[in-house]
Design a protein around this motif. Structure first.
Motif, PDB file in Angstrom:
ATOM      1  N   ASP A 314       0.819  -1.232  -0.068  1.00 49.18           N
ATOM      2  CA  ASP A 314      -0.033  -0.332  -0.188  1.00 49.18           C
ATOM      3  C   ASP A 314       0.733   1.222  -0.078  1.00 49.18           C
ATOM      4  OD1 ASP A 314       1.051  -0.101   2.527  1.00 49.18           O
ATOM      5  OD2 ASP A 314      -0.733   0.424   3.428  1.00 49.18           O
ATOM      6  N   ILE A 315       2.063   0.999  -0.150  1.00 43.61           N
ATOM      7  CA  ILE A 315       2.965   2.291  -0.102  1.00 43.61           C
ATOM      8  C   ILE A 315       2.769   3.057  -1.744  1.00 43.61           C
ATOM      9  CG2 ILE A 315       5.410   3.049  -0.291  1.00 43.61           C
ATOM     10  CD1 ILE A 315       6.311   0.680   1.380  1.00 43.61           C
ATOM     11  N   VAL A 316       2.809   4.324  -1.463  1.00 36.04           N
ATOM     12  CA  VAL A 316       2.537   5.195  -2.625  1.00 36.04           C
ATOM     13  C   VAL A 316       3.916   5.723  -3.014  1.00 36.04           C
ATOM     14  CG1 VAL A 316       1.385   6.963  -3.644  1.00 36.04           C
ATOM     15  CG2 VAL A 316       0.146   5.511  -2.157  1.00 36.04           C
ATOM     16  N   ASN A 317       4.189   5.874  -3.992  1.00 27.85           N
ATOM     17  CA  ASN A 317       5.606   6.574  -4.436  1.00 27.85           C
ATOM     18  C   ASN A 317       5.394   8.160  -4.383  1.00 27.85           C
ATOM     19  OD1 ASN A 317       7.320   8.089  -6.898  1.00 27.85           O
ATOM     20  ND2 ASN A 317       8.126   6.090  -6.430  1.00 27.85           N
ATOM     21  N   HIS A 318       6.228   8.748  -3.621  1.00 30.73           N
ATOM     22  CA  HIS A 318       5.993  10.256  -3.267  1.00 30.73           C
ATOM     23  C   HIS A 318       5.981  10.899  -4.332  1.00 30.73           C
ATOM     24  CE1 HIS A 318       6.160   9.214   1.074  1.00 30.73           C
ATOM     25  NE2 HIS A 318       7.272   8.706   0.979  1.00 30.73           N
ATOM     26  N   ARG A 319       7.002  10.751  -5.507  1.00 31.57           N
ATOM     27  CA  ARG A 319       7.127  11.385  -6.580  1.00 31.57           C
ATOM     28  C   ARG A 319       5.900  11.648  -7.769  1.00 31.57           C
ATOM     29  NH1 ARG A 319      12.172  11.610 -10.663  1.00 31.57           N
ATOM     30  NH2 ARG A 319      11.690  12.998 -12.324  1.00 31.57           N
ATOM     31  N   PHE A 320       5.598  10.121  -7.897  1.00 29.29           N
ATOM     32  CA  PHE A 320       4.679   9.955  -8.883  1.00 29.29           C
ATOM     33  C   PHE A 320       3.313   9.572  -8.518  1.00 29.29           C
ATOM     34  CE2 PHE A 320       8.802   8.322 -10.629  1.00 29.29           C
ATOM     35  CZ  PHE A 320       9.058   9.421 -11.748  1.00 29.29           C
ATOM     36  N   LYS A 321       3.228   9.352  -7.487  1.00 23.87           N
ATOM     37  CA  LYS A 321       1.829   9.529  -6.465  1.00 23.87           C
ATOM     38  C   LYS A 321       1.184   7.844  -6.972  1.00 23.87           C
ATOM     39  CE  LYS A 321       2.058  12.849  -4.034  1.00 23.87           C
ATOM     40  NZ  LYS A 321       2.471  12.917  -2.394  1.00 23.87           N
ATOM     41  N   THR A 322       1.944   7.080  -7.276  1.00 24.87           N
ATOM     42  CA  THR A 322       1.294   5.577  -7.810  1.00 24.87           C
ATOM     43  C   THR A 322       1.868   4.433  -6.738  1.00 24.87           C
ATOM     44  OG1 THR A 322       3.250   5.381  -9.407  1.00 24.87           O
ATOM     45  CG2 THR A 322       1.338   6.368 -10.207  1.00 24.87           C
TER      46      THR A 322
END
Length: 449
Positions: A314-322
């Motif tokens: 459930d981790i969301v990439n901070h840069r791409f928000k995916t």
């Protein structure tokens, strides 16, 4: 705490956008997969199965939309099942949805590879299928999302190509070809063909997840769905009937690329128009592949966020928000399925059946949830209500139950794999004590991606 859905979403979508999204998600079903139904039922047997499944989808979609507008959540059926039946209801619905979308993607990718192989025989199907799958995983990872305008454009292109195909091959239609041994396996073949008829429409339910972004849900959702279903029904019946009459339908019943092969029979494989058709056909398949990869990764993300899958997913990439780890897992499943599907006899049809099996179980859970929530939560806000209640959800439930038993009867091995996976996950679920954990509002919140 996640931002409430009402503050995240803008109501900008109109019926034309809903039409484009719905048809775009499903359009690959008109290009391949349905022809496997001929192999088990013949032309008329498959036609009967398709009519029955068309009725099922019409009644299901309008019932499903009630749930979507009442409980907007990225997990879709998982959230409805949990709300209506508790942890195990959520588990079964979520698992079924995962199987639906996780295995639809590799089936479409293999067909893409087959279309490319038709154009360039020196390119192996598996290699190009893996490349297509990886490319769209990366696009999703970088946060690339189809705009509504692009959906309209690519869907119109794909629909126009099918209309062009019908225009080219229909003069060569012969009723004698179509009626040649039309039901070789009798009525049993009709039941065997049900999963392949479902493939004509599978994934159309995905468009209901944008209900919170529709300008006027009460009016626009029915308009969008009715126009999309009318388009898909016309294309499905037109493509299936016309293709069955241009040659011996048995020649096309096991191929991953029936339409290019059919137009090649009519015009010759060396014809420039044949190659142009196959090239444009890639866009219809690409639209569906992009949508199913997006849906499968969001389903993994939503279930992980709710504690039903490992938390790291459930981790969301901070840069791409995916949800990049959810994409990695979805991609790994696709890669394995593509390898197995391209190295196994009837591999694509088996992957397709597994995806359809997940969809049918998910449909059943949704309709059961709708009936339970009507009794359990009569005051739940429902911006859109299922018409002709209880008949629409009742008809949808009855046909999906019949379809489930038909799929299990005629696809025993695939069914064992599906239910063994559900049993294993259920045991792990119980051992970890998840069935005793009530989900919080934050765990069930609509993710801000």
């Amino acid at each position: 705490m996640a931002t409430p859905p009402a503050e995240q979403l803008k109501r900008v979508l109109k019926p034309v956008h809903l039409w484009a999204i719905a048809v775009g998600l499903v359009i690959s079903g008109e290009y391949f997969g349905w022809n496997f139904g001929w192999d088990v039922a013949g032309t008329i047997g498959m036609l009967i199965a398709t009519v029955v499944i068309t009725v099922m989808y019409i009644t299901f979609i309008f019932s499903y939309t009630e749930l979507t507008t009442a409980i907007p959540h990225a997990g879709g059926a998982f959230a409805y099942g949990y709300r209506a039946m508790g942890p195990f209801g959520g588990l079964i619905a979520g698992y079924a949805t995962l199987i639906d979308f996780l295995f639809a993607s590799p089936a479409i990718a293999i067909s893409l590879g087959s279309y490319l192989h038709f154009l360039y025989p020196e390119i192996p199907v598996m290699h190009s299928a893996l490349v297509f799958n990886a490319a769209f995983l990366l696009l999703n990872g970088f946060g690339v999302k189809e705009s509504a305008a692009f959906s309209v454009f690519i869907t119109i292109l794909a629909v126009a190509e099918l209309v062009l195909y019908l225009g080219i091959v229909s003069p060569h239609f012969k009723m004698s070809n179509y009626m040649s041994n039309p039901m070789p396996f009798g009525w049993g073949g009709v039941f065997a063909a049900l999963p392949f008829a479902i493939w004509f429409y599978l994934a159309i339910e995905g468009v209901a997840m944008v209900a919170e972004e529709v300008k006027d849900p009460r009016k626009d959702i029915p308009k969008g769905y009715i126009s999309a279903l009318a388009t898909l029904v016309a294309l499905a019946l037109g493509v299936m009937i016309v293709t069955g009459g241009i040659t011996d339908w048995r020649k096309l019943s096991t191929l991953d690329y029936p339409l290019p092969e059919a137009i090649g029979i009519v015009l010759g494989k060396a014809s420039g128009l044949t190659k142009i058709f196959a090239s444009i056909g890639l866009f219809g398949l690409i639209a569906s592949l992009h949508g199913t990869i997006l849906a499968s990764s969001r389903q993994v993300f939503a279930m992980a966020r709710s504690g039903y899958l490992p938390k790291g997913l459930d981790i969301v990439n901070h840069r791409f928000k995916t949800p990049h780890w959810a994409l990695v897992v979805a991609g790994a499943v696709s890669f394995i399925a593509i390898y197995i599907g391209t190295h196994t006899k009837n591999g694509t049809s088996q992957i397709l059946v597994l995806s359809v099996l997940g969809a049918v179980v998910m449909y059943i859970m949704c309709m059961v949830s709708l009936f339970i929530l009507r009794k359990k939560e009569p005051r739940l806000p429902r911006p859109f209500k299922a018409p002709v209640y209880p008949w629409f959800p009742g008809i949808a439930l009855l046909i999906t139950i019949v379809s489930l038993f038909a799929i299990m009867w005629f696809n025993f091995t695939v069914s064992i794999i599906f239910f063994a996976g559900l049993l294993l996950i259920s045991i792990i679920f119980i051992l970890m004590g998840k069935h005793k954990v009530a989900l919080t509002d934050e765990m069930m919140a609509t993710p801000d991606l």
